[in-house]
Write an enzyme that holds these catalytic residues in place. Sequence first.
Site, PDB file in Angstrom:
ATOM      1  N   ASN A  12     109.388   2.474  13.795  1.00  0.00           N
ATOM      2  CA  ASN A  12     110.639   2.552  13.032  1.00  0.00           C
ATOM      3  C   ASN A  12     110.656   3.891  12.279  1.00  0.00           C
ATOM      4  O   ASN A  12     109.766   4.151  11.452  1.00  0.00           O
ATOM      5  CB  ASN A  12     110.689   1.352  12.074  1.00  0.00           C
ATOM      6  CG  ASN A  12     111.952   1.348  11.234  1.00  0.00           C
ATOM      7  OD1 ASN A  12     112.389   2.392  10.750  1.00  0.00           O
ATOM      8  ND2 ASN A  12     112.534   0.185  11.040  1.00  0.00           N
ATOM      9  N   HIS A  15     112.375   5.986   7.696  1.00  0.00           N
ATOM     10  CA  HIS A  15     111.988   6.671   6.459  1.00  0.00           C
ATOM     11  C   HIS A  15     111.733   8.155   6.651  1.00  0.00           C
ATOM     12  O   HIS A  15     111.581   8.882   5.672  1.00  0.00           O
ATOM     13  CB  HIS A  15     110.849   5.922   5.771  1.00  0.00           C
ATOM     14  CG  HIS A  15     111.333   4.570   5.338  1.00  0.00           C
ATOM     15  ND1 HIS A  15     112.371   4.413   4.438  1.00  0.00           N
ATOM     16  CD2 HIS A  15     111.023   3.316   5.767  1.00  0.00           C
ATOM     17  CE1 HIS A  15     112.643   3.126   4.300  1.00  0.00           C
ATOM     18  NE2 HIS A  15     111.840   2.438   5.095  1.00  0.00           N
ATOM     19  N   HIS A  48     117.251   1.370  11.794  1.00  0.00           N
ATOM     20  CA  HIS A  48     118.171   0.453  11.110  1.00  0.00           C
ATOM     21  C   HIS A  48     119.325   1.279  10.555  1.00  0.00           C
ATOM     22  O   HIS A  48     119.136   2.080   9.644  1.00  0.00           O
ATOM     23  CB  HIS A  48     117.410  -0.253   9.980  1.00  0.00           C
ATOM     24  CG  HIS A  48     118.199  -1.297   9.260  1.00  0.00           C
ATOM     25  ND1 HIS A  48     117.653  -2.075   8.272  1.00  0.00           N
ATOM     26  CD2 HIS A  48     119.482  -1.701   9.371  1.00  0.00           C
ATOM     27  CE1 HIS A  48     118.566  -2.916   7.805  1.00  0.00           C
ATOM     28  NE2 HIS A  48     119.694  -2.698   8.458  1.00  0.00           N
ATOM     29  N   ARG A  50     121.912   1.167   8.275  1.00  0.00           N
ATOM     30  CA  ARG A  50     122.376   0.298   7.174  1.00  0.00           C
ATOM     31  C   ARG A  50     123.823   0.600   6.856  1.00  0.00           C
ATOM     32  O   ARG A  50     124.304   1.714   7.065  1.00  0.00           O
ATOM     33  CB  ARG A  50     121.499   0.511   5.935  1.00  0.00           C
ATOM     34  CG  ARG A  50     120.083  -0.033   6.111  1.00  0.00           C
ATOM     35  CD  ARG A  50     119.333   0.009   4.795  1.00  0.00           C
ATOM     36  NE  ARG A  50     119.825  -0.994   3.885  1.00  0.00           N
ATOM     37  CZ  ARG A  50     119.202  -2.141   3.598  1.00  0.00           C
ATOM     38  NH1 ARG A  50     118.036  -2.416   4.136  1.00  0.00           N
ATOM     39  NH2 ARG A  50     119.728  -2.998   2.751  1.00  0.00           N
ATOM     40  N   ARG A  54     121.859   4.686   3.934  1.00  0.00           N
ATOM     41  CA  ARG A  54     120.908   5.311   3.005  1.00  0.00           C
ATOM     42  C   ARG A  54     119.833   6.124   3.718  1.00  0.00           C
ATOM     43  O   ARG A  54     119.203   6.977   3.127  1.00  0.00           O
ATOM     44  CB  ARG A  54     120.269   4.270   2.096  1.00  0.00           C
ATOM     45  CG  ARG A  54     119.317   3.338   2.806  1.00  0.00           C
ATOM     46  CD  ARG A  54     118.661   2.384   1.850  1.00  0.00           C
ATOM     47  NE  ARG A  54     119.608   1.440   1.287  1.00  0.00           N
ATOM     48  CZ  ARG A  54     119.246   0.271   0.745  1.00  0.00           C
ATOM     49  NH1 ARG A  54     117.968  -0.044   0.661  1.00  0.00           N
ATOM     50  NH2 ARG A  54     120.138  -0.565   0.282  1.00  0.00           N
ATOM     51  N   GLU A  75     118.438  -1.963  14.640  1.00  0.00           N
ATOM     52  CA  GLU A  75     118.521  -3.037  13.642  1.00  0.00           C
ATOM     53  C   GLU A  75     119.875  -2.933  12.968  1.00  0.00           C
ATOM     54  O   GLU A  75     120.279  -1.836  12.550  1.00  0.00           O
ATOM     55  CB  GLU A  75     117.421  -2.883  12.597  1.00  0.00           C
ATOM     56  CG  GLU A  75     116.054  -3.184  13.138  1.00  0.00           C
ATOM     57  CD  GLU A  75     114.974  -2.958  12.092  1.00  0.00           C
ATOM     58  OE1 GLU A  75     115.288  -2.584  10.949  1.00  0.00           O
ATOM     59  OE2 GLU A  75     113.811  -3.148  12.434  1.00  0.00           O
ATOM     60  N   THR A 106     114.849  -4.829   3.707  1.00  0.00           N
ATOM     61  CA  THR A 106     115.217  -6.171   4.157  1.00  0.00           C
ATOM     62  C   THR A 106     114.261  -7.173   3.503  1.00  0.00           C
ATOM     63  O   THR A 106     113.056  -7.095   3.703  1.00  0.00           O
ATOM     64  CB  THR A 106     115.119  -6.254   5.694  1.00  0.00           C
ATOM     65  OG1 THR A 106     115.722  -5.081   6.231  1.00  0.00           O
ATOM     66  CG2 THR A 106     115.816  -7.478   6.232  1.00  0.00           C
ATOM     67  N   GLU A 156     112.260 -11.943  15.949  1.00  0.00           N
ATOM     68  CA  GLU A 156     111.257 -11.104  15.282  1.00  0.00           C
ATOM     69  C   GLU A 156     110.837 -11.837  14.019  1.00  0.00           C
ATOM     70  O   GLU A 156     111.671 -12.135  13.147  1.00  0.00           O
ATOM     71  CB  GLU A 156     111.828  -9.725  14.947  1.00  0.00           C
ATOM     72  CG  GLU A 156     110.781  -8.868  14.235  1.00  0.00           C
ATOM     73  CD  GLU A 156     111.067  -7.386  14.257  1.00  0.00           C
ATOM     74  OE1 GLU A 156     111.660  -6.900  15.238  1.00  0.00           O
ATOM     75  OE2 GLU A 156     110.684  -6.715  13.297  1.00  0.00           O
ATOM     76  N   HIS A 199     107.514  -6.031   9.518  1.00  0.00           N
ATOM     77  CA  HIS A 199     107.875  -5.785   8.117  1.00  0.00           C
ATOM     78  C   HIS A 199     106.617  -5.706   7.254  1.00  0.00           C
ATOM     79  O   HIS A 199     105.874  -6.670   7.152  1.00  0.00           O
ATOM     80  CB  HIS A 199     108.838  -6.829   7.531  1.00  0.00           C
ATOM     81  CG  HIS A 199     109.674  -6.215   6.432  1.00  0.00           C
ATOM     82  ND1 HIS A 199     109.209  -6.040   5.154  1.00  0.00           N
ATOM     83  CD2 HIS A 199     110.909  -5.671   6.443  1.00  0.00           C
ATOM     84  CE1 HIS A 199     110.136  -5.433   4.437  1.00  0.00           C
ATOM     85  NE2 HIS A 199     111.180  -5.193   5.191  1.00  0.00           N
TER      86      HIS A 199
HETATM   87  N1  PXP Z   1     111.469  -5.224  11.497  1.00  0.00           N
HETATM   88  C1  PXP Z   1     112.621  -5.400  10.815  1.00  0.00           C
HETATM   89  C2  PXP Z   1     113.576  -6.424  11.326  1.00  0.00           C
HETATM   90  C3  PXP Z   1     112.933  -4.620   9.682  1.00  0.00           C
HETATM   91  O1  PXP Z   1     114.094  -4.828   9.031  1.00  0.00           O
HETATM   92  C4  PXP Z   1     112.033  -3.615   9.289  1.00  0.00           C
HETATM   93  C5  PXP Z   1     112.387  -2.727   8.146  1.00  0.00           C
HETATM   94  O2  PXP Z   1     113.498  -1.949   8.481  1.00  0.00           O
HETATM   95  C6  PXP Z   1     110.851  -3.452  10.029  1.00  0.00           C
HETATM   96  C7  PXP Z   1     110.578  -4.288  11.110  1.00  0.00           C
HETATM   97  C8  PXP Z   1     109.835  -2.425   9.668  1.00  0.00           C
HETATM   98  O3  PXP Z   1     109.320  -2.701   8.407  1.00  0.00           O
HETATM   99  P1  PXP Z   1     108.396  -1.640   7.696  1.00  0.00           P
HETATM  100  O4  PXP Z   1     109.217  -0.403   7.527  1.00  0.00           O
HETATM  101  O5  PXP Z   1     108.048  -2.295   6.403  1.00  0.00           O
HETATM  102  O6  PXP Z   1     107.224  -1.419   8.592  1.00  0.00           O
END
Ligand code: PXP
Length: 261
Positions: A12, A15, A48, A50, A54, A75, A106, A156, A199
């Site tokens: 992901n 960030h 994601h 959003r 952001r 996402e 989330t 998930e 997550h």
């Molecule tokens: N899976 C989902 C559905 C999420 O919403 C997120 C956060 O955007 C992640 C995985 C990844 O989480 P993290 O950034 O904490 O590793």
Amino acid sequence: MANSSILRLGVNIDHVATIRNARGGMHPDPVRAARMAAQAGADGITAHLREDRRHISDSDIARLAAEISLPLNLEMAATDEMLAIALNHRPHAACLVPEKREERTTEGGLDVAREHRLLEPFVRTLKSAGIRVSLFVDPERVQLYVAHALGADVVELHTGTYCEAAQSGDRNALAAELARIEGAAEEGARLGLEIHAGHGLSFETTGPIAAIDQIVELNIGHFLVGEAIFGGLDGTIRRMRMLMNEARAKGQGRPVASGGI
Ligand code: PXP
């Protein structure tokens, strides 16, 4: 369907965009991070979009869909705006997540059981466009049954509570939450759902989740991007990949803990 020999890593890159947006401009570029993730052994890219934009922007999604060879997992909240974007870019998969503007990230899974009427047209429309549909849920039996009834391809499992328990040092809470995830993975796979998890996962917390046979994909973001400050993105992703492989190899055939969900 679950296949115990497979464990994919979805990186992901949200960030990377968070850091870029702190100053505006183009640097660091999440699409460049996605390319690097592919070279380091990622099996997919997760982003994601959003509602408040952001981190990831509309143009990031357009570029990821056009320029990245790995499967894209978008996402998204279940809104008409996001549905139109998904239908426009046709990602490999769409993961429906709950979204509140005031939350930092989330905070929990979708309450599929309660929201099934709202979710049903999103699942149906995405699926009929050839997009795999994943529902981000807490590891609860009722969520799995309703996700299955809605026709989702994937669930998930939310690992946030498990990761918080690991951080708090509460061993009982950690064991209970891991057992809940193990039980949900087993039950979900029995229903024919493909099982993903994610997550909050880090080097410390990924092993026991990666060892769960039925889980075929982990989506990891914040830790990888944060740790990349110290170890570089390539090295950090390679290390996570290796840790996942080792944990899966060790964990295979392990009986599922009782207690479950
Ligand atoms: N899976 C989902 C559905 C999420 O919403 C997120 C956060 O955007 C992640 C995985 C990844 O989480 P993290 O950034 O904490 O590793």
